[in-house]
Enzyme design. Structure first.
Site, PDB file in Angstrom:
ATOM      1  CG  ASP A   7      87.219  44.456  12.065  1.00 25.06           C
ATOM      2  OD1 ASP A   7      87.992  43.511  12.315  1.00 25.06           O
ATOM      3  OD2 ASP A   7      87.585  45.492  11.463  1.00 25.06           O
ATOM      4  CG  ASN A  35      89.701  37.409   6.851  1.00 23.21           C
ATOM      5  OD1 ASN A  35      88.482  37.423   7.025  1.00 23.21           O
ATOM      6  ND2 ASN A  35      90.448  38.489   7.100  1.00 23.21           N
ATOM      7  NE  ARG A  95      89.723  48.332   6.610  1.00 23.15           N
ATOM      8  CZ  ARG A  95      90.511  48.886   7.519  1.00 23.15           C
ATOM      9  NH1 ARG A  95      90.700  50.200   7.524  1.00 23.15           N
ATOM     10  NH2 ARG A  95      91.125  48.152   8.440  1.00 23.15           N
TER      11      ARG A  95
HETATM   12  C1  IPE Z   1      86.612  41.994   7.430  1.00 24.60           C
HETATM   13  O1  IPE Z   1      87.441  42.193   8.532  1.00 24.60           O
HETATM   14  C2  IPE Z   1      86.319  40.536   7.288  1.00 24.60           C
HETATM   15  C3  IPE Z   1      85.558  39.933   8.376  1.00 24.60           C
HETATM   16  C4  IPE Z   1      84.991  40.569   9.376  1.00 24.60           C
HETATM   17  C5  IPE Z   1      85.424  38.506   8.298  1.00 24.60           C
HETATM   18  P1  IPE Z   1      89.013  42.375   8.354  1.00 24.60           P
HETATM   19  O2  IPE Z   1      89.544  42.674   9.692  1.00 24.60           O
HETATM   20  O3  IPE Z   1      89.567  41.218   7.633  1.00 24.60           O
HETATM   21  O4  IPE Z   1      89.069  43.658   7.399  1.00 24.60           O
HETATM   22  P2  IPE Z   1      90.269  44.660   7.098  1.00 24.60           P
HETATM   23  O5  IPE Z   1      91.429  43.840   6.650  1.00 24.60           O
HETATM   24  O6  IPE Z   1      90.575  45.384   8.364  1.00 24.60           O
HETATM   25  O7  IPE Z   1      89.754  45.577   6.042  1.00 24.60           O
HETATM   26  C1  IPE Z   2      87.302  40.011  12.965  1.00 28.37           C
HETATM   27  O1  IPE Z   2      88.260  40.384  13.902  1.00 28.37           O
HETATM   28  C2  IPE Z   2      87.265  38.530  12.710  1.00 28.37           C
HETATM   29  C3  IPE Z   2      87.772  38.114  11.394  1.00 28.37           C
HETATM   30  C4  IPE Z   2      88.182  38.904  10.461  1.00 28.37           C
HETATM   31  C5  IPE Z   2      87.809  36.689  11.132  1.00 28.37           C
HETATM   32  P1  IPE Z   2      89.776  40.606  13.482  1.00 28.37           P
HETATM   33  O2  IPE Z   2      90.487  39.314  13.606  1.00 28.37           O
HETATM   34  O3  IPE Z   2      89.859  41.258  12.159  1.00 28.37           O
HETATM   35  O4  IPE Z   2      90.268  41.595  14.620  1.00 28.37           O
HETATM   36  P2  IPE Z   2      91.231  42.855  14.439  1.00 28.37           P
HETATM   37  O5  IPE Z   2      90.641  43.713  13.375  1.00 28.37           O
HETATM   38  O6  IPE Z   2      92.577  42.334  14.050  1.00 28.37           O
HETATM   39  O7  IPE Z   2      91.210  43.510  15.777  1.00 28.37           O
HETATM   40 MG    MG Z   3      89.881  43.186  11.550  1.00 27.75          MG
END
Ligand code: IPE
Ligand code: IPE
Ligand code: MG
Length: 246
Positions: free
Chosen positions: A21, A69, A195
């Protein structure tokens, strides 16, 4: 300070799960579009896979795309799916060099054809490797996985092939996508969020959770070592008292 030498090889987790993340925030820090962050996350995938394999971790499971996503801007979703194809094509050689087998969990039927084909091709091309299994969670939702297991088990019961009283942890786990894999002993989430985001809910019943503020594109082998060392200092009690363990 050599972090690697501080790892107790007798206490290595067999399975590490990671929620990668912070790609978007990493890109924002540099004034770049979110997709720039995703592209730069590939290096962290390579480093963590290589270092896990080198250490002797048997399973590494990376959360690459959740069912939630899909709700992101279409441009970002398309870019992620294209990056998946590109990365799989490029990395198959490295996976083979490192003797890593690729695997996936999640509902692949909803992926664009090109992404699914690239994935299945890479799984096929690395199927002979046996040092470590690298699992990508793609279009993954743990609730969906559990509901699906319940549905499949109900079908077995309806067909008379299974008695409801025989449904135990072993039977249930066999209907999850992670069948044949041990539960993760260690779960790492980067970017400071604390989380689980619908990841491996059943399998993580007794996982040790490790959170780091580092954004995924900055995650390097030393950060993985730190997480493992932290994990090794914990007392895993599984409901018992501390005295019972010694
Ligand atoms: C969780 O990350 C899913 C992946 C790492 C692929 P998100 O960035 O989507 O999670 P939330 O929305 O912050 O909980
Ligand atoms: C994780 O990074 C990758 C995926 C969920 C695909 P994010 O894209 O969620 O990055 P933030 O949380 O917005 O910084
Ligand atoms: Mg994220």
């Amino acid at each position: 300070m050599d972090l690697k030498s501080q790892i107790n090889m007798d206490l290595l987790p067999r399975h590490i799960a990671i929620i990668m993340d912070g790609n978007g925030r990493w890109a924002k820090k540099y004034g770049k579009p979110r997709v720039f962050g995703h592209r730069n996350g590939v290096k962290a995938v390579r480093e963590s896979s290589e270092s896990c394999a080198e250490l002797g971790v048997e399973y590494l499971t990376l959360y690459a795309f959740s069912t939630e996503n899909w709700n992101r801007p279409k441009f970002e979703v398309n870019a992620l799916m294209a990056l998946l194809v590109e990365t799989l094509r490029k990395e198959v050689e490295t996976l083979n060099k490192n003797n890593i087998k690729l695997n996936s969990i999640g509902d692949l039927s909803k992926l664009p054809d090109r992404s699914r084909e690239a994935l299945l091709e890479c799984i096929e091309n690395t199927s002979g490797n046996d040092r470590m299994t690298l699992t990508l969670a793609l279009n993954y939702s743990s609730r969906w996985e559990i509901q699906n297991a319940a549905r499949l088990i109900a079908e077995e019961v309806e067909a008379g092939r299974l008695h409801s009283k025989d449904i135990d942890d072993k039977v249930f786990s066999d209907f999850l996508h992670t069948r044949n894999m041990p539960d993760p002993e260690l779960m790492i989430r980067t970017s400071g969020e604390k989380r689980i985001s619908n990841y491996l809910l059943y399998q993580m019943a007794y996982s040790e959770l490790y959170f780091t503020d580092i954004y995924w594109p900055d995650f390097r082998r030393e950060d993985l070592y730190k997480a493992i060392i932290d994990y090794q200092q914990r007392e895993r009690r599984f409901g018992k008292t501390s005295e019972q363990l010694s």
